[in-house]
Enzyme design. Structure first.
Site, short mmCIF file in Angstrom:
data_model
loop_
_atom_site.label_atom_id
_atom_site.label_comp_id
_atom_site.label_asym_id
_atom_site.label_seq_id
_atom_site.Cartn_x
_atom_site.Cartn_y
_atom_site.Cartn_z
N ARG A 54 84.75 14.69 50.78
CA ARG A 54 85.24 15.11 52.03
C ARG A 54 86.43 16.24 51.97
NH1 ARG A 54 82.99 10.36 52.07
NH2 ARG A 54 83.99 10.27 50.11
N THR A 55 87.31 16.10 51.16
CA THR A 55 88.38 17.01 51.24
C THR A 55 87.95 18.45 51.21
OG1 THR A 55 89.90 15.14 50.39
CG2 THR A 55 90.70 17.60 50.46
N LYS A 83 88.85 26.65 29.52
CA LYS A 83 89.20 27.33 28.11
C LYS A 83 90.66 27.24 27.86
CE LYS A 83 85.94 31.14 29.51
NZ LYS A 83 85.84 32.40 29.85
N ARG A 104 93.25 20.80 44.37
CA ARG A 104 93.49 19.35 44.07
C ARG A 104 93.63 19.20 42.35
NH1 ARG A 104 89.46 14.51 45.90
NH2 ARG A 104 91.02 14.62 47.82
N HIS A 132 98.85 13.02 49.12
CA HIS A 132 97.66 13.66 49.74
C HIS A 132 98.02 13.88 51.22
CE1 HIS A 132 93.54 14.54 50.33
NE2 HIS A 132 92.98 13.72 49.76
C1 NCD Z 1 91.19 9.95 48.35
C2 NCD Z 1 91.61 10.60 47.42
O1 NCD Z 1 90.93 11.41 46.75
O2 NCD Z 1 92.78 10.44 47.16
N1 NCD Z 1 89.89 10.59 48.88
C3 NCD Z 1 89.88 11.58 49.82
O3 NCD Z 1 90.49 12.25 49.73
N2 NCD Z 1 89.18 11.25 50.88
C4 NCD Z 1 90.76 8.55 48.28
C5 NCD Z 1 90.08 7.83 46.93
O4 NCD Z 1 89.62 8.86 46.15
O5 NCD Z 1 89.99 6.60 46.64
#
Ligand code: NCD
Length: 307
Positions: A54-55, A83, A104, A132
């Protein structure tokens, strides 16, 4: 030092700025055509050193819907991190190619390192078990759309409150609104970290901890379910023992409010039974849609683009 605004922690944005992002997200839905070309010739990089559906995809869909372009990688193994390249060097390089970066990383604090070096805005799309903030913007937009307000709410957060970064960011965000009560539902080993408790206490927030979802259910306006964060456990036995601590099903919802809002950042593993998906109170897929709208608004805000 970075010359642009970044989003590392949700408190990097004021409450007024969040209100503005929510208003823009709603305007994007109401007047979609006005935004179709607004980021023409702008590029977003999505640098994901950790898995995501999703993100990453909502960031990419957001930029494409604004008329911009996207590039990036979806795992550390397909980038030069494999690397041995440092985050800092990756950012200094990619900053030459794009106008804005969403990243991320499994290491807490990695986006701060990136933001120090980069000339372009850095968005933290999740750093380890820490924060997040764009999920929190997503959650705030969902709550605003479903409840019509961000104050006077009793919010149950259930599951892995220790490693769940979405929970830590959401609590921090909600501490700035009036009349919020947190009910923290988790096994003892997965309670929110001390630093989160200290933050709640420092502003006199109302909160309590419980292990029982059933006991908490009747008073909740919002139930925020979370996945047990397997990848952050030190050993597999602990994960196996705790993984099915909470499974929300229709029976458990019998004592819930008629207008409960059930949220989950997703992905879900077992913690919400699929039978709940058809209940009108289930909002988690709508929440994923809100994620695209608020990320569109955020990209515009950080690039300084107005309609
Ligand atoms: C979450 C995350 O990555 O922290 N997912 C997300 O970004 N929607 C929650 C999770 O991974 O449980």
């Amino acid at each position: 030092m970075s010359k642009s605004r970044n989003l590392i922690n949700i408190t990097d944005l004021t409450v007024e700025e969040i209100d503005k992002l929510i208003a823009t997200a709603d305007d994007i839905v109401a007047n979609h055509a006005d935004y179709e070309d607004i980021c023409r010739h702008k590029k977003l990089a999505t640098l994901f050193f950790e898995p995501s559906t999703r993100t990453r995809l909502s960031f990419e869909a957001a930029m494409l819907e604004l008329g911009g372009s996207v590039l990036g990688f979806s795992s550390a193994s397909s980038s030069s991190a494999a690397k041995g390249e440092s985050v800092s060097d990756t950012i200094m390089t990619v900053g030459n190619y794009v106008d804005i970066i969403a990243m991320r990383h499994p290491k807490e604090g990695a986006p701060i390192v990136a933001a120090k070096r980069a000339e372009v805005p850095i968005i933290n799309a999740g750093d380890g078990g820490h924060f997040h903030p764009t999920q929190t913007l997503t959650d705030l937009l969902t709550i605003k759309r479903k409840k019509g307000r961000l104050n006077d709410l009793t919010i149950g957060l259930c599951g892995d409150l220790k490693f769940g970064r979405t929970v830590h960011s959401l609590i921090e965000a909600m501490l700035r609104y009036e009349g919020i009560k947190f009910v923290l539902i988790s096994p003892e080993e997965l309670q929110v970290p001390e630093y989160v408790k200290e933050k709640m206490n420092s502003v006199g927030a109302e909160w309590y901890e419980t292990e029982s979802l059933e006991d908490a259910m009747p008073e909740l306006d919002i139930l925020y379910m979370t996945r047990i964060q397997r990848e952050r456990f030190f050993n597999e036995e602990d994960y196996v023992r705790l993984k099915d601590s909470y499974i929300l099903d229709l029976e458990k919802l019998e004592n819930a409010k008629e207008d409960l809002t059930i949220m989950h950042p997703l992905p879900r593993v077992n913690e919400i039974s699929v039978e709940v998906d058809d209940d009108p109170r289930a909002c988690y897929f709508f929440q994923a849609l809100c994620g695209k709208h608020i990320r569109m608004a955020l990209i515009l805000f950080l690039l300084g683009i107005e309609k």
